[in-house]
Design an enzyme around this catalytic site. Structure first.
Site, mmCIF file in Angstrom:
data_model
loop_
_atom_site.group_PDB
_atom_site.id
_atom_site.type_symbol
_atom_site.label_atom_id
_atom_site.label_comp_id
_atom_site.label_asym_id
_atom_site.label_seq_id
_atom_site.Cartn_x
_atom_site.Cartn_y
_atom_site.Cartn_z
ATOM 1 C CE LYS A 1 2.433 -26.943 89.711
ATOM 2 N NZ LYS A 1 2.806 -25.650 89.106
ATOM 3 N NE ARG B 1 8.044 -28.285 88.543
ATOM 4 C CZ ARG B 1 7.293 -27.938 89.575
ATOM 5 N NH1 ARG B 1 6.855 -28.846 90.404
ATOM 6 N NH2 ARG B 1 6.974 -26.670 89.774
ATOM 7 N NE ARG C 1 3.921 -18.885 95.983
ATOM 8 C CZ ARG C 1 3.841 -20.043 95.333
ATOM 9 N NH1 ARG C 1 2.875 -20.892 95.617
ATOM 10 N NH2 ARG C 1 4.716 -20.346 94.406
ATOM 11 N NE ARG D 1 7.889 -21.229 96.892
ATOM 12 C CZ ARG D 1 7.138 -21.983 96.101
ATOM 13 N NH1 ARG D 1 5.968 -22.423 96.518
ATOM 14 N NH2 ARG D 1 7.564 -22.303 94.907
ATOM 15 N NE ARG E 1 9.386 -21.035 90.319
ATOM 16 C CZ ARG E 1 8.585 -20.484 91.238
ATOM 17 N NH1 ARG E 1 8.889 -19.314 91.769
ATOM 18 N NH2 ARG E 1 7.510 -21.113 91.632
#
Ligand code: B4P
Length: 192
Positions: A14, A89, A128, A134, A146
């Site tokens: 996204k 969401r 990532r 993160r 998640r």
């Protein structure tokens, strides 16, 4: 006005694809993930509250994110349109967004739903996590949570937009450029 919901599970691309869409269509990019991470970096009370949910891979409460989006919409009244990235969401967030946009007579043009296999999602996010810093990308159990939260709370939005004939499914497997082309073709189709 072109208002796009960029939709998909965590790691679907996204944020990555939003960058192409902003350049091509001069839209305002509203990423609730980025807005929340900005609040965390600035050490605000909202950021501290959000962090406690995000680090576990849970969703931040609806009231917090809806308020944040409402503020942003009000500050961009002159926009050509918006890319909603990672928002809505939950069904409650989708209903709130419909109401906010109805008040300004600028409804959602389409929901672009990136479809990616689960194994690929986990690999992208862990990769990532090696560089992003993160915390929610570093721990496989948080990533799995998640994805599970997405299945339970976010996936049902396909029906919400499907019932308005606004759901467009896009193959999110392949190179970033290939997926960008598919998105462009879908946007041409929904603008007809
Ligand atoms: P987000 O910031 O929205 O992040 P995300 O779901 O991880 O997806 P993102 O857009 O960042 O990643 P992308 O797929 O582009 O959310 C983070 C957290 O914030 C949530 O878990 C939640 O706690 C909170 N939150 C945010 N919005 C909320 C809301 N509305 N309500 C409640 N809580 C909310 O990219 C992932 C990686 O894949 C990148 O490294 C990218 O380079 C790579 N990649 C992308 N496309 C690729 C491709 N085609 N091939 C290979 N790699 C690719």
């Amino acid at each position: 006005m072109l208002n796009l919901v960029l939709f998909g599970p965590p790691g679907a691309g996204k944020g990555t694809q939003a960058e192409f869409l902003i350049k091509n269509y001069q839209l305002i990019h509203l990423s609730t993930g980025d807005l929340l991470r900005n609040e965390i970096s600035a050490n605000t009370p909202l950021g501290n509250e959000a962090k406690s949910y995000m680090d576990k891979g849970e969703l931040v409460p609806d009231s917090v994110v809806i308020g944040m989006i409402e503020n942003k919409l009000l500050t961009h009244k002159e926009a050509n349109g918006f890319i909603f990235d990672g928002f809505p969401r939950t069904v409650e967030q989708a209903r709130a967004l419909d109401e906010l946009l109805d008040r300004n007579n600028t409804p959602i043009s389409g929901m672009l739903s990136l479809e990616v296999e689960e194994q690929e999602l986990m690999e992208r996010l862990l990769k990532r996590g090696e560089v992003s810093g993160r915390p929610d990308d570093r721990d496989l159990s948080v990533i799995k949570n998640r994805i599970e939260v997405y299945r339970q709370k976010t996936y049902p939005l396909i029906d919400h937009y499907g019932s308005q004939q606004k759901h467009f499914s896009i193959n999110g497997m392949g190179t970033i450029e290939e997926i960008a082309v598919r998105l462009r073709e879908t946007i041409q189709q929904l603008r007809k």
